[in-house]
Design a protein around this motif. Sequence first.
Motif, PDB file in Angstrom:
ATOM      1  N   PHE A 267       0.880  -1.172   0.000  1.00 55.05           N
ATOM      2  CA  PHE A 267       0.000   0.000   0.000  1.00 55.05           C
ATOM      3  C   PHE A 267       0.914   1.219   0.000  1.00 55.05           C
ATOM      4  O   PHE A 267       1.360   1.691   1.035  1.00 55.05           O
ATOM      5  CB  PHE A 267      -0.906  -0.008   1.232  1.00 55.05           C
ATOM      6  N   GLY A 268       1.227   1.735  -1.172  1.00 52.03           N
ATOM      7  CA  GLY A 268       2.214   2.809  -1.311  1.00 52.03           C
ATOM      8  C   GLY A 268       3.407   2.315  -2.104  1.00 52.03           C
ATOM      9  O   GLY A 268       3.363   1.268  -2.762  1.00 52.03           O
ATOM     10  N   PHE A 269       4.506   3.087  -2.036  1.00 51.25           N
ATOM     11  CA  PHE A 269       5.696   2.726  -2.813  1.00 51.25           C
ATOM     12  C   PHE A 269       6.987   2.824  -2.011  1.00 51.25           C
ATOM     13  O   PHE A 269       8.067   2.516  -2.539  1.00 51.25           O
ATOM     14  CB  PHE A 269       5.817   3.638  -4.042  1.00 51.25           C
ATOM     15  N   LYS A 270       6.918   3.175  -0.737  1.00 51.60           N
ATOM     16  CA  LYS A 270       8.134   3.377   0.042  1.00 51.60           C
ATOM     17  C   LYS A 270       8.737   2.065   0.527  1.00 51.60           C
ATOM     18  O   LYS A 270       9.917   2.029   0.889  1.00 51.60           O
ATOM     19  CB  LYS A 270       7.837   4.275   1.253  1.00 51.60           C
ATOM     20  N   ASP A 271       7.953   0.978   0.557  1.00 52.25           N
ATOM     21  CA  ASP A 271       8.419  -0.284   1.138  1.00 52.25           C
ATOM     22  C   ASP A 271       9.039  -1.236   0.119  1.00 52.25           C
ATOM     23  O   ASP A 271       9.384  -2.374   0.481  1.00 52.25           O
ATOM     24  CB  ASP A 271       7.252  -0.999   1.834  1.00 52.25           C
ATOM     25  N   THR A 272       9.175  -0.800  -1.113  1.00 49.35           N
ATOM     26  CA  THR A 272       9.732  -1.690  -2.148  1.00 49.35           C
ATOM     27  C   THR A 272      10.886  -1.009  -2.883  1.00 49.35           C
ATOM     28  O   THR A 272      10.791  -0.757  -4.090  1.00 49.35           O
ATOM     29  CB  THR A 272       8.638  -2.091  -3.148  1.00 49.35           C
ATOM     30  N   PRO A 273      11.982  -0.693  -2.195  1.00 49.14           N
ATOM     31  CA  PRO A 273      13.134  -0.108  -2.899  1.00 49.14           C
ATOM     32  C   PRO A 273      13.756  -1.117  -3.866  1.00 49.14           C
ATOM     33  O   PRO A 273      13.745  -2.324  -3.629  1.00 49.14           O
ATOM     34  CB  PRO A 273      14.096   0.251  -1.764  1.00 49.14           C
ATOM     35  N   MET A 274      14.293  -0.599  -4.938  1.00 45.44           N
ATOM     36  CA  MET A 274      14.832  -1.458  -5.992  1.00 45.44           C
ATOM     37  C   MET A 274      15.981  -2.319  -5.495  1.00 45.44           C
ATOM     38  O   MET A 274      16.099  -3.499  -5.889  1.00 45.44           O
ATOM     39  CB  MET A 274      15.295  -0.605  -7.176  1.00 45.44           C
ATOM     40  N   ALA A 275      16.822  -1.784  -4.623  1.00 44.30           N
ATOM     41  CA  ALA A 275      17.972  -2.545  -4.133  1.00 44.30           C
ATOM     42  C   ALA A 275      17.527  -3.793  -3.377  1.00 44.30           C
ATOM     43  O   ALA A 275      18.188  -4.843  -3.451  1.00 44.30           O
ATOM     44  CB  ALA A 275      18.835  -1.662  -3.243  1.00 44.30           C
ATOM     45  N   HIS A 276      16.418  -3.715  -2.654  1.00 44.32           N
ATOM     46  CA  HIS A 276      15.937  -4.873  -1.910  1.00 44.32           C
ATOM     47  C   HIS A 276      15.157  -5.834  -2.808  1.00 44.32           C
ATOM     48  O   HIS A 276      15.231  -7.056  -2.627  1.00 44.32           O
ATOM     49  CB  HIS A 276      15.058  -4.400  -0.748  1.00 44.32           C
ATOM     50  N   SER A 302       7.243  15.118  -5.628  1.00 43.28           N
ATOM     51  CA  SER A 302       7.863  16.342  -5.116  1.00 43.28           C
ATOM     52  C   SER A 302       8.176  16.221  -3.634  1.00 43.28           C
ATOM     53  O   SER A 302       9.209  16.727  -3.164  1.00 43.28           O
ATOM     54  CB  SER A 302       6.943  17.546  -5.358  1.00 43.28           C
ATOM     55  N   LYS A 303       7.299  15.554  -2.872  1.00 38.59           N
ATOM     56  CA  LYS A 303       7.492  15.444  -1.426  1.00 38.59           C
ATOM     57  C   LYS A 303       8.414  14.281  -1.056  1.00 38.59           C
ATOM     58  O   LYS A 303       9.109  14.353  -0.042  1.00 38.59           O
ATOM     59  CB  LYS A 303       6.137  15.251  -0.737  1.00 38.59           C
ATOM     60  N   SER A 304       8.407  13.239  -1.845  1.00 36.50           N
ATOM     61  CA  SER A 304       9.176  12.039  -1.502  1.00 36.50           C
ATOM     62  C   SER A 304      10.109  11.656  -2.645  1.00 36.50           C
ATOM     63  O   SER A 304      10.135  10.502  -3.101  1.00 36.50           O
ATOM     64  CB  SER A 304       8.232  10.875  -1.186  1.00 36.50           C
ATOM     65  N   HIS A 305      10.890  12.622  -3.121  1.00 32.99           N
ATOM     66  CA  HIS A 305      11.758  12.339  -4.255  1.00 32.99           C
ATOM     67  C   HIS A 305      12.876  11.357  -3.892  1.00 32.99           C
ATOM     68  O   HIS A 305      13.362  10.618  -4.745  1.00 32.99           O
ATOM     69  CB  HIS A 305      12.360  13.638  -4.804  1.00 32.99           C
ATOM     70  N   GLU A 306      13.292  11.321  -2.593  1.00 35.04           N
ATOM     71  CA  GLU A 306      14.321  10.370  -2.180  1.00 35.04           C
ATOM     72  C   GLU A 306      13.805   8.933  -2.296  1.00 35.04           C
ATOM     73  O   GLU A 306      14.509   8.043  -2.782  1.00 35.04           O
ATOM     74  CB  GLU A 306      14.761  10.654  -0.747  1.00 35.04           C
ATOM     75  N   HIS A 307      12.576   8.691  -1.851  1.00 36.82           N
ATOM     76  CA  HIS A 307      11.996   7.354  -1.956  1.00 36.82           C
ATOM     77  C   HIS A 307      11.762   6.967  -3.414  1.00 36.82           C
ATOM     78  O   HIS A 307      11.868   5.774  -3.765  1.00 36.82           O
ATOM     79  CB  HIS A 307      10.685   7.296  -1.179  1.00 36.82           C
ATOM     80  N   VAL A 308      11.462   7.966  -4.241  1.00 40.71           N
ATOM     81  CA  VAL A 308      11.262   7.669  -5.663  1.00 40.71           C
ATOM     82  C   VAL A 308      12.586   7.245  -6.299  1.00 40.71           C
ATOM     83  O   VAL A 308      12.634   6.313  -7.115  1.00 40.71           O
ATOM     84  CB  VAL A 308      10.666   8.887  -6.391  1.00 40.71           C
ATOM     85  N   LEU A 309      13.664   7.906  -5.908  1.00 40.61           N
ATOM     86  CA  LEU A 309      14.980   7.502  -6.407  1.00 40.61           C
ATOM     87  C   LEU A 309      15.316   6.075  -5.980  1.00 40.61           C
ATOM     88  O   LEU A 309      15.848   5.284  -6.763  1.00 40.61           O
ATOM     89  CB  LEU A 309      16.051   8.464  -5.899  1.00 40.61           C
ATOM     90  N   GLN A 310      15.008   5.720  -4.735  1.00 40.13           N
ATOM     91  CA  GLN A 310      15.244   4.357  -4.251  1.00 40.13           C
ATOM     92  C   GLN A 310      14.324   3.353  -4.947  1.00 40.13           C
ATOM     93  O   GLN A 310      14.720   2.215  -5.222  1.00 40.13           O
ATOM     94  CB  GLN A 310      15.027   4.300  -2.735  1.00 40.13           C
TER      95      GLN A 310
END
Length: 713
Positions: A267-276, A302-310
């Motif tokens: 639910f969202g996109f912060k818990d699935t970084p590409m490295a993992h 715009s608010k979570s660009h760091e998580h988008v990069l990950q």
Amino acid sequence: MGKKKRKQFFFDEDTPHGLIKRVMLKKYLQAYIAKTQAYNAKTQDELFNLKTVYIDAFAGEGRYGSNWPTEIEKYGSPLIALMVVLELYYNRDMKKQGGKNKDEPEVTNTFGTEVLEDQETGYSEAAEILGYVSQEKSDIEQGGIWGWTTSQVEAEEELATKLETRSQRRDILNKSANITLQLIEKDTAKYMKLAENVELLIMKFLERHYPEYEYGFSQEEKSTLFDINTGYFSVRVEVYNQAFADTSAPQMLRDPSVRSLTFLDPFGFKDTPMAHVQQFAPGPGNEILINFMSSFVNRFVSKSHEHVLQLYGIPLEVAKYYGIDQSDGEENEDKLVEFVKRVIHFSQPQKECEFSNNINKCARNYEAFLKKKINCKYSSLFELKDKQNTTLFHMVHVTNHVRGIEAMKESMNRCSQKEGEMVMSDYDVFCKGQNLNFVNMDDNEKVAEMIYSQFRGKERVPISDINDYVLLDTNYVFRKRPLNILQRSGKITTAVDNLKRPQKSKGRFPDRDIETKQELTWYISFADEEFRSESVDGPDVKKQKLVKDVKEKKEKKERKKGNKKGRRSSTRADEREETSMSEKSKGHRKRRGSKNVNNKKAKKRKKLSHVELGDNHVNVNNNGASSSLVGELAKDANGHIFVPPTHEQTNERQEEKENSVRKLRQCTLTETLQIVKGEKETYTEKSSKQQDKKKRKRKLSPSYGTLDRFLKS
């Protein structure tokens, strides 16, 4: 409403796009597990000796409410996977026994009534109860394996009462299983319910179908293990209470004999970084199916660009390479945001028309990044929309095997609600009243046109190349019906198999030879001309072909007939016509009198009496007098005086002509040629020797029928 309540409401409320997602997962798992665990039905031996691993990183409770429905699609993803596995082993056992167990009780649905599967359609009640699916067309299957009465208590109480009455538990065996299911849930309460639902499902299944079997059970603080290693069954279920980010990939995934599928439904996109995510696909035998929340990524970039990069696997060093440093201040942070937007919204100018909005660009670029990071050959994308007809999320699948992309494309194609597109929208269901159809909606005519435009003018194209083109470069699934259409319309000129043999029947391309059971590879040549688009099965085309065939048959029959027979029949028919015409003319003269003559003879006399004199046409009477120039004789073009014949002269000439024609018809072909050349003067004088020779030949020469009978005897 708080954040937790909104999440709980989202998971409790079932939606059409949620049903589509579960149907897609179920259909792919049925094909995936059956293929990786394929076996020989005669020897009961496994074909590949592979281990199958399924990982559900965001499992949830596994069941909605207290119902035990008959339809697999009404359960959560972890129980769907477990039911597919148990059903696979159950069906194999039934095939070996040659039928169902007679001691099994009748299967009941959630309302306690007997479940009857529609034999014609095979549809189930899952989507019909939800009110989304057409009752005429559906592919959701209904079986007699699942379905129990609704429990009036919670899962914990129901499990406790069953364990008190009869326990089928035993200790976990150290024996490795052919199929391993790893179910991961971060929330502790959901983890407990998930473990209870898994054990209840195993108990209910064994009580109904295999009451003598036992299952292994082991529980620790953060994990619960189950196994079934009896008879055909070789299953191990591992339930863990931890976050996906804290879960390390199993070591068995690196084994070349292991095939794995990791399903990520966050639910969202912060818990699935590409490295993992990369850790769960270390080799070519690993696949990933992820619910990519593309709308959230586009909305909160715009608010979570760091998580988008990950999420995309873009390190910050890449941004610094472009002169952007996050630690320098707000200006560089804005530059970083713009850089991230430029990356996720990137599209080539020539492909700009393929994307309807930036959300689709985000999903397409993530698919490309995931495919490259995991080093996979094939990928597929499916779009799901909400009630407002705006994109909600995308299902992204990556694999290294062509069979994997073929099975996923098939399941996505059946879940799609628009022909030629991989898309589904809740708006069509709620606002337009459209029913969900889980059937193949491909237009064979369009697929045929695409194939012809791609391979036009090419010769000896392997059918595998056509399959790869349709499968990898279009939104369609390869079928042989478009090839049938192309061949019947003349756009396929020749089709030869690998043994250099032509087709036995037009429009068919069998995979194996019927007699030798040998695999066949077809090589197809396409025409290099524009053809008129006609309906293959149209009545006009069939009618034209039938008329041509009838004409050709008639011509062949006429050629086969002998010349003598044809001449005799023609002479007899002509004699009959002459006699009838003469009798009719005599009767006509008697009735009408001598003054009236036949119209044909009158026309001939007019032609004879019509004289051309310079520019003036002069009509001459039978007596020789002109109607315009009385007393003067008419002259022809050469200046000779033309004297018109009398009525008696014309009748005599006509009779002589008819007699000569009648005599010619009585002669043979050689005699007529001699008469025409002037070698023979008379018509009726024939030597008696020639007549005797002909009679002898007729007596000696047998007919065709008698000759055939003689040769056969």
